[in-house]
Every structure is written in C-alpha cells, then in structure tokens.
Design an enzyme around this catalytic site. Sequence first.
Site, PDB file in Angstrom:
ATOM      1  N   ASP A 152     -47.150 -22.323  20.775  1.00  0.00           N
ATOM      2  CA  ASP A 152     -46.182 -23.124  21.523  1.00  0.00           C
ATOM      3  C   ASP A 152     -46.796 -23.797  22.749  1.00  0.00           C
ATOM      4  O   ASP A 152     -46.254 -23.701  23.858  1.00  0.00           O
ATOM      5  CB  ASP A 152     -45.006 -22.250  21.973  1.00  0.00           C
ATOM      6  N   GLU A 186     -36.092 -28.122  17.235  1.00  0.00           N
ATOM      7  CA  GLU A 186     -36.343 -27.331  18.441  1.00  0.00           C
ATOM      8  C   GLU A 186     -37.528 -27.897  19.210  1.00  0.00           C
ATOM      9  O   GLU A 186     -38.101 -28.920  18.852  1.00  0.00           O
ATOM     10  CB  GLU A 186     -36.585 -25.866  18.077  1.00  0.00           C
TER      11      GLU A 186
END
Length: 547
Positions: A63, A239
């Site tokens: 991430d 997302e």
Amino acid sequence: MKKNQVVLFPVLLALFVFTSCNAQKNIPVFSKVVYEGNDDIYNENPLKADEFYNPILQGTYPDPAIARKGNDYYLVASSFAMVPGVPIFHSNDLVNWVQIGHVLDRKTQLKVHDTGISASIYAPDIRYNPYNDTFYMIVTQFAGGFGNMVVKTKDPREGWSDPIKLDFQGIDPAIFFDDDGKAYVVHNDAPNKGEELYQGHRVIKIWEYDLEKDQVVPGTDKIIVNGGVDLSKKPIWIEAPHIYKKDGLYYLMCAEGGTGGWHSEVIFVSDNPMGPYEPAPSNPILTQRHFPGNRENKVDWVGHADLVVGPDDKYYGVFLGIRPNDKDRVNTGRETFILPVDWSGKFPVFENGLVPMEPTLKLPEGVEYKAGEGEFFPNGNFTYSEDFNSEKLDYRWIGLRGPREDFIEITKKGLKINPFEVNIKEVKPTSTLFHRQQHKDFSFTTTLEYKPKSEKELAGITAVQSEKFNYVFGVTRKDKKHFIVLERTEKGSSKILASKEIDFKEKIQLKVEAEGDDYKFSYALNGGDFENLGGTVSGDILSTNVA
C-alpha cells in the site's frame, strides 16, 4: 477487516523467547545474525550500467503512498500490527531509498496490543501541504478505538503528532490540497444503507476538510464513485483513492478488483474536486491480470498506486505487487514497485504496466544506482549482517503488538531478549524481534547463548505468517535434558515435527533457509557443522494462499 477480501501478510523471521514462568534471571542473548538472499531472478538478470531493480522495496511493504516537497520524496507503507508502525523512506531520485524511521513510533499513536497480526494499520496516505508547510499522514487503524485518523509534522525526520481521530467510517482515507488552499478527504466506504447490490460493492466518498479543526466538515460528504468504473459489471472493492490536479482538471485514481488476482488501477476525471467524476475510456491503467499464470518472472496482484512528479518533471507511480514462489504461493508479501507514467494525453497510463512486468528498469537520466551502499536500502540479492553492537537498533527490526524497547537490551555480548509470559499463538505483545523475508531463496542465521531451565522456556527462531500459522524452532529443556525442537502450527493447532536431545556448552547456531516453497531448519553445536532437524518442510502455512 475487509470482508471476503484477501488479507495478505508475509513471512516474518524472528528471534524469539517464549516462557510461561518468571525467567527474568535466565535471559537469552542473540548475536551474529545474517540474512542472505539469493534469488535466481537477480542472478539471471544482472544489472546493466543504466538499470535498477524493481521492486524498489522487497518484502512486505504494501500500500505505498508518496509525497514530495522540493527535491525530497517520502514514501510510506502499511504495517498492520507491527510496531513501530508505518515505515517511512526518503529519496531524492525515486531510485535510492533510505528508511528514516516510522511515522507511528509511540504508544500514544499505536494501540495494537490486542489485535490480530493482519489488523490495525491499513493503507496510509502521505501528503505535503505547501500552504501551511505541513506533512499529513492519514490512515485507518483497526485497533485501540481509533478508526480513521491523521498525524502531522513539519519535518518527517523529527517525529509526528499524536493522532487526531476523524469522524467518518470506511477505510483507505487520502487527503488532497487544492490550489486555492482548500482541503478534501476521500475514502472507501459502504454504499448507502439498503443500496448494497452485491458482495464487494463499495463506494468512494469525499468530504471537505477543515484545516483549522483538522476534521471533515459535517454534511459535506458525497459519493463520487458507485461500485467502480462500470457498475453493470459488478466491480468489487473500489478503494485506495487519490486525487490529483493537472491542467485544471481533477483526477481520481483508485484500486479496483480486490487485492488478489483481479487487482488493478483505474482513473476518473472531473472539473470539480467534489465531482461528478467520469471514468477514463481506457481503464484499467495498470494491471497484470490478463496474462498466463505460468509466465516467467511473474509479478501479479498489482494495484493500490500513487502518483508523483519526479525530479525529471515526468510522472511516476508507486504500487504494490506480489512475486509468488515455485508453488505459486505468496511468502514475501506485497512489495513496493515503481513505474514511469505517461501522462502526455488526457489520462495517465503506467508505462509497461499493462504488459508482463520486467525485473529491471532504466535509470532516470543523471541518477546513479546506490542501493545497499551506506544507509541506502538494499535491493536485488544482498547479505545483511547484524552484531547488535550499535546503540540504535536498525529500522528493519520490528516488534509485534508492542514496542521492541519493552523486551530488548543491547549488550556487549549481543542482543538480550527479556521473555514475556506469552507465546506466538497469543494475540498479545510478544518477545519477538522480526525481520522480513525478502527473497524466495534465503537463509537466516543467528547465534544463541542460552540454557533453558525448564520445559516452560523456549528460545530460537520463528517463521511467522500469523498467530495461527507459523513454525517455531528453538531450544528447550525437559527432564534435566536440553532439546532442539521444530513445531508447526496450522489453523492454531500445533504439532512437534521433530525434536532431538542436544549437548552444548553455552552457544548454539540456528538457521532457517528456503528454496522457494521448501524450508529447512538446522542447528550447529559448539562451532560445528549445521545439522538439519525435521527434513524439508512446506512453506504452505507461511503463504497467503493457505494462511
């Protein structure tokens, strides 16, 4: 926790001590730790003078998000229940990186003492606001009652503020500062109640953000993406949103397709930060999902990206991806990759991000490759040696659910680990010091000075995927005799695979090594040769696929 989604955690290799009695007077000392990686992909693809290796951060650094101030670039990654939280790296050229610390390095910032290993810190975003000369790191913390939160600093090298809890639900928040000084927060959320259409249906929501109060402005929330690029195709898990401004237009980039094999990056455009946003006609702009599963040098599951303008005034994107082993299992976790981005047209596209990815990239003009030199983070095949003779512990060493400083002590003999009355299967802070597995083929060796006094004491090496899936390899005592034992834990159920009575003076060498999915645990007594215990064991329980 994201329901029905792959929660990916890598193998962590640790020096550990477990006890269920007061053993503070019998404290093990670890020394001479050597981690060595030797992957074929690097041996078969030696670097040319104008190349560097991709990924730029090997092992579990998922991430990624990136911010720029002048010539300084700062990159952060998820850390889940590891302590300290959110590793942060610095670079001046996007190629050579130095870890400068962790964003969440105090107990007031990180409350993960009672949470599972893959819970807590998800998807940090880092941004620099030139209007108040401040860096912001916004993140979801699934622990300690935090939820979504933000921390701030004037200088990422000098530490960050205590968290400010944000008043909204959902995950993966990101912050955007517009040219007029206004700020906005975007994030993943559930659809409005009663409007859920299918499993994995999510939305992207935006809020105005009050920079004085450090809080979203009540009543300003608005859904700007429903489901994904094409709702009729039932896209899942839109997302990790980020907003960028270029040529007067606002671009919203998101991950879509879940964190597994259908992962991708998509982009939308609007003439207003609050939308409406229209998807690009050429989505996705980054994915590896369309290629044969048996392709050479496989990189997969790519997505969760962030964009930045490089020192050459060209765009680049950092993102996560996985490199499975010979059994197609994921033991090294989600790693941080980088690619140049072509934004010469209306929409950006990751260069070579829609074809099978290669292990090397061309260096940007004028950049010299320095990975592994001095403080620069190593890349490719490398050896890392640690004698624990520095006053400050290297940043690559991390704890689980609790600070390292609560159980370690650096001495002239090496590293003392003061045992907690807890084992690796408990959801509590453990007396374990972790190093990431960064290669498919590796060895991890240490020297242990320790003589357990009872069968309730155990010290050695553990290879951990989670509290329910791990190997424990170490020294214990039973009936006044010392034993070396190898234990496998699967779905929380433990089994001793092998044990052997040993006779040693004070020190024993321990080693775990792997060739792809084949793991071996070995020991050496009194300076002798290494002897295997338990044969070759499977790395299955150390992979996302199984665990």
